[in-house]
Design an enzyme around this catalytic site. Structure first.
Site, PDB file in Angstrom:
ATOM      1  N   SER A  29       0.759  -1.092  -0.020  1.00  0.00           N
ATOM      2  CA  SER A  29      -0.118   0.022   0.015  1.00  0.00           C
ATOM      3  C   SER A  29       0.700   1.476  -0.108  1.00  0.00           C
ATOM      4  CB  SER A  29      -1.100   0.116   1.096  1.00  0.00           C
ATOM      5  OG  SER A  29      -2.227   0.956   1.126  1.00  0.00           O
ATOM      6  N   ASN A  30       0.481   2.405   0.397  1.00  0.00           N
ATOM      7  CA  ASN A  30       1.191   3.619   0.338  1.00  0.00           C
ATOM      8  C   ASN A  30       0.634   4.481   1.459  1.00  0.00           C
ATOM      9  OD1 ASN A  30      -1.055   5.382  -0.817  1.00  0.00           O
ATOM     10  ND2 ASN A  30      -1.036   4.124  -2.297  1.00  0.00           N
TER      11      ASN A  30
END
Ligand code: C5P
Length: 221
Positions: A29-30
């Site tokens: 993810s980020n």
């Protein structure tokens, strides 16, 4: 922009990160917080718009009057966004969509091996906003975001053209005072015909200024 100025206008907004599973307990993810997209949704609803907010996993409360659709992966966000986009007059892509997903998601937790390195094969996710901007029927006025660490305006213009957007909000994320996770941001709005810089301010104030700009461009079309 007056309180009811966006009345009868349907706006779909994507926000937050997407999350791409590796196995049942891990993911890619980020750091997107979703704050900018949620601020836009809150401001648009306060101005009377009919707002749908399609969001990846975030810890934010749903703004008043907003219809929220929760998704996890880029493919789920893509499906939800295309369905809503055709019913909308304005589409704002604020989500930080993972560019790639894991090719073969393990069905059981992956075990540590004696190998010092292992490989994950990644495959490209669909580009949600490019597909929305490419709709041949019922294409909404399409607004993207570009988070860059260098040559901000240059790269944003390239995205505007390549993804066939009507407007792009360019944002310098090399400065930690701005962008990801911050409550403040500064943005340059770029269309095919002009450029306008909105100086550092709260995401709430910025959301109103962005919506005003969108409204003026959209209603001039
Ligand atoms: O190419 P890049 O990810 O920098 O483009 C940013 C813009 O494109 C944002 O508006 C983002 O929401 C959108 N985007 C998307 N689907 C992707 C990748 C980016 O909608 N797979």
């Amino acid at each position: 922009l007056a309180e009811h100025q966006l009345k009868n206008i349907k706006i779909t907004i994507t926000a937050g990160p997407t999350r791409e599973a590796i196995d049942p307990v891990r993911y890619i993810s980020n750091h997107s917080s979703g704050k900018m997209g949620f601020a836009l949704a809150a401001a648009a609803a306060a101005m009377g718009a009919d707002v749908t907010l399609i969001t990846g996993p975030v810890t934010l409360a749903t703004p008043a009057g907003v219809t929220r659709i929760d998704v996890t992966t880029a493919e789920q966000m893509h499906a939800a966004a295309l369905k809503r986009a055709e019913l909308s007059q304005v589409f704002i892509g604020c989500a930080a969509v993972a560019d790639y997903r894991v090719a073969d998601i393990a069905t059981q937790k992956m075990k540590k091996t004696t190998d010092d390195s292992i490989n994950l094969t990644l495959i490209k996710n669909p580009d949600i906003i490019a597909d929305v901007a490419g709709l041949s029927r019922n294409r909404p006025f399409t607004v993207g975001f570009a988070a860059e660490t260098q040559n901000v305006v240059h790269y944003a213009k390239d995205k505007l053209i390549r993804k066939k957007l009507d407007l792009i909000c360019a944002n310098d994320v090399s400065n930690s005072e701005l962008g990801f996770n911050s409550d403040n941001n500064a943005i340059t709005l770029i269309s095919a015909v002009d450029e306008k810089t909105l100086p550092l301010q709260s995401k709430t104030e910025l959301a109103k200024a962005i919506l005003l700009h969108i409204y003026l461009q959209f209603s001039a079309k």
